[in-house]
Motif scaffolding. Structure first.
Motif, PDB file in Angstrom:
ATOM      1  N   GLY A 500      39.964  31.701  44.392  1.00 21.77           N
ATOM      2  CA  GLY A 500      40.515  31.735  45.731  1.00 21.77           C
ATOM      3  C   GLY A 500      41.133  33.051  46.129  1.00 21.77           C
ATOM      4  O   GLY A 500      41.672  33.167  47.239  1.00 21.77           O
ATOM      5  N   GLU A 501      41.060  34.060  45.263  1.00 18.85           N
ATOM      6  CA  GLU A 501      41.670  35.352  45.552  1.00 18.85           C
ATOM      7  C   GLU A 501      40.594  36.430  45.676  1.00 18.85           C
ATOM      8  O   GLU A 501      39.460  36.253  45.216  1.00 18.85           O
ATOM      9  N   PRO A 502      40.908  37.565  46.312  1.00 18.50           N
ATOM     10  CA  PRO A 502      39.895  38.598  46.544  1.00 18.50           C
ATOM     11  C   PRO A 502      39.534  39.346  45.269  1.00 18.50           C
ATOM     12  O   PRO A 502      40.254  39.306  44.265  1.00 18.50           O
ATOM     13  N   TRP A 503      38.432  40.068  45.375  1.00 23.53           N
ATOM     14  CA  TRP A 503      37.961  40.872  44.248  1.00 23.53           C
ATOM     15  C   TRP A 503      38.934  42.017  43.939  1.00 23.53           C
ATOM     16  O   TRP A 503      39.518  42.612  44.845  1.00 23.53           O
ATOM     17  N   GLU A 504      39.052  42.301  42.654  1.00 27.89           N
ATOM     18  CA  GLU A 504      39.796  43.464  42.168  1.00 27.89           C
ATOM     19  C   GLU A 504      38.805  44.371  41.436  1.00 27.89           C
ATOM     20  O   GLU A 504      37.878  43.884  40.786  1.00 27.89           O
ATOM     21  N   LEU A 505      39.000  45.676  41.525  1.00 31.22           N
ATOM     22  CA  LEU A 505      38.099  46.639  40.899  1.00 31.22           C
ATOM     23  C   LEU A 505      38.867  47.480  39.879  1.00 31.22           C
ATOM     24  O   LEU A 505      39.928  48.022  40.198  1.00 31.22           O
ATOM     25  N   TYR A 506      38.299  47.597  38.676  1.00 35.03           N
ATOM     26  CA  TYR A 506      38.958  48.359  37.616  1.00 35.03           C
ATOM     27  C   TYR A 506      37.970  49.310  36.946  1.00 35.03           C
ATOM     28  O   TYR A 506      36.796  48.979  36.763  1.00 35.03           O
TER      29      TYR A 506
END
Length: 559
Positions: A500-506
């Motif tokens: 339910g949360e947005p994408w994170e980029l690492y």
């Protein structure tokens, strides 16, 4: 040419063809015999809910000398990934497919969607079936948990263990022997312990395999340990009873220092903050507390929980030592391919205190003389989110999630006859879907294009053998999803998201602890990778997500 000469010519041709075919057959028989001698036995060992840093050879303080010895004489894979949960990972292990593709996107409850059938799909074929048809003896001792009732119908000759997740380590009746007509061990009252028994039958199965020396064997040794309930013999618990009073904050720091010293993680690796956790049925997260903020009696209870967990890992390692002794005594260790891993990261269920009685909000606080009862036959504990966070040092989160704490496993490959890189560490990304093609390559068995008249699914993974031998690797993309938590790993980049949360980029090359979210800094890359994940998800029956997972612990998403 007269008829007599023609007759002699025909007889000559027949004789020539007969000799030629005889030569071909003989050469094939000779080749097969030589090939059979070269083919290794295969031992696949899988732990249950073992954290990334629990083993000594991955930085842990738990005594695991036998697994450490395999690592010292083999190859450690430090970026080896699972699917984030037990059933999906075991489905991928057995088939080489992403779990949704074979109907095991969640657990063993049928959600009436193609990717969430709750059992291994009818059209799937297992590595055991392929190896069996390729001339291998095939055995399973331990945990099955793939939604079907009989592993012997899916390629295994013999089975002992649990068809579901373990509910106890103390009750012999919880474990099943198949085929049902087979004789079973008899254990004196009070002397049965599940990890020991699973090993007893594993050694039995290896003896069975040796009765046909012209056939190599495949043994899937699938331990339940250290999955809850936390059960261990008292003498093993007492060995660790004083070790964890320093608390999870200090253990995490100490483990990370050892991991850097061993070369498991780069020197610039930062310890992630104490992780978030979601209590049973709650949508809002909280953060694991500082150890020193807890009351004295609570710290005593929690230190004993972790001591039992450590005892379970220690006992598992000693039983693996028994298996290795059997291999050495029969001169098989040199040419046995051994792979060890865990099905997911350590388990946080459900809060820092852990649960008791059954998986739920139930918690019992033990103190004083009550601590000595913990881990016995009449108890049922989990270790909780604080210690699970420590087991997954230095990563964020745990089992269920697709951040590194949920999907990063310790990986060990040992095969002296073929892998000479003693003590080598490989940091290339690899995945549990790679185990099936690895075993097939080692066994010199081709993956079938058809099975019983039906086309087979192509394998998405690739053999680990080039990786463990230090050969150049081709670029690849790895995909993950469980309960709406999702990830994509491609080169130096990893896309992660919570349900339910947005994408994170690492940038994993610099920030594998996933502390510096670059999604806003690189919006185009984030969008591109998200689209690639969506394509994979649709092709592999991940999407649409189930509207209802039919489980009480997972809070419904806000509309």
């Amino acid at each position: 040419m007269n008829s007599s000469a023609l007759s002699y010519l025909k007889l000559g041709l027949i004789a020539f063809v007969a000799v030629f075919l005889t030569d071909i057959c003989c050469s094939r028989q000779v080749w097969s015999a030589e090939n059979e001698q070269q083919r290794p036995n295969i031992l696949l060992i899988v732990a249950d809910d073992l954290g990334y840093s629990d083993l000594g050879c991955f930085g842990g303080e738990i005594e695991t000398p036998h697994l450490d010895s395999l690592a010292a004489k083999g190859v450690r894979l430090t970026q080896f990934y699972n699917t984030g949960r037990c059933c999906p990972s075991r489905g991928s292990l057995m088939t080489g497919q992403y779990p949704h593709r074979i109907g095991l996107g969640h657990m063993t409850r049928n959600l009436n969607q193609r990717g969430y059938q709750g059992h291994i799909a009818d059209e799937a074929i297992t590595i055991a079936q392929i190896l069996q048809r390729g001339g291998y003896r095939t055995f399973l001792s331990g945990k099955w948990h793939l939604g079907t009732e009989d592993p012997t119908k899916l390629g295994f000759e013999e089975f002992y263990g649990t068809l579901v997740s373990a509910k106890t380590f103390w009750d012999v009746n919880h474990f099943t022997r198949l085929p049902a007509s087979r004789a079973t061990h008899t254990y004196p009252k009070g002397e049965f312990y599940g990890t020991d028994a699973v090993t007893d039958y594993a050694i039995d199965f290896m003896h069975m395999g040796r009765r046909t020396p012209d056939q190599p064997w495949f043994l899937y040794l699938a331990y339940n340990a250290p999955h809850f309930p936390l059960h261990a013999p008292k003498e093993d618990i007492l060995k660790y009873a004083d070790r964890y009073h320093i608390g999870w904050d200090q253990v995490r720091k100490q483990r990370l220092a050892r991991m850097k010293s061993l070369g498991i993680v780069p020197q610039n690796t930062k310890l992630s903050p104490r992780s978030r956790y979601w209590d049973w049925g709650e949508s809002e997260s909280r953060v694991n507390p500082a150890w020193d903020s807890l009351p004295t009696d609570r710290r005593g209870d929690l230190a004993r929980r972790m001591a039992i967990f450590a005892a379970m890992v220690d006992r598992m390692d000693r039983n693996i030592g028994r298996v290795l002794t059997s291999l050495r005594q029969n001169n098989e260790l040199e040419n046995t391919l051994i792979i060890f891993t865990s099905d997911n990261g350590a388990c946080a269920e459900w809060d820092p205190h852990g649960f008791d009685i059954k998986s739920s909000r139930n918690n019992t606080l033990y103190w004083g003389n009550q601590l000595d009862k913990m881990g016995g036959p009449d108890t049922h504990h989990s270790v909780g989110s604080g210690w699970a966070n420590a087991s997954n040092t230095p990563w964020r989160l745990y089992k269920h999630y697709n951040h590194e704490g949920g999907i990063a496993s310790p990986g060990i490959v040992h095969w002296p006859a073929q892998v000479q890189q003693t003590g080598t560490i490989r940091s290339n990304p690899a995945h549990i879907i790679d185990i099936a093609p690895t075993l097939l390559e080692a066994a010199q068995v081709s993956y079938p294009s058809q099975w019983d008249g039906h086309a087979t699914l192509p394998l998405p993974g690739q053999s680990l053998m080039p990786l463990v031998k230090g050969q150049k690797q081709t670029a690849r993309t790895l995909y993950f999803e469980h309960q709406g938590n999702r990830a994509l790993r491609e080169g130096r980049w990893k896309l992660s998201a919570l349900r339910g949360e947005p994408w994170e980029l690492y940038d994993i090359s610099q920030d594998r602890t996933e502390l510096n979210n670059l999604a806003q800094q690189y919006p185009d890359l984030t969008k591109q990778m998200a689209q690639k994940w969506n394509v994979w998800a649709k092709e592999n029956f991940v999407l649409p997500f189930p509207k209802d997972y039919r489980i009480d612990y997972l809070a419904p998403l806000a509309k």
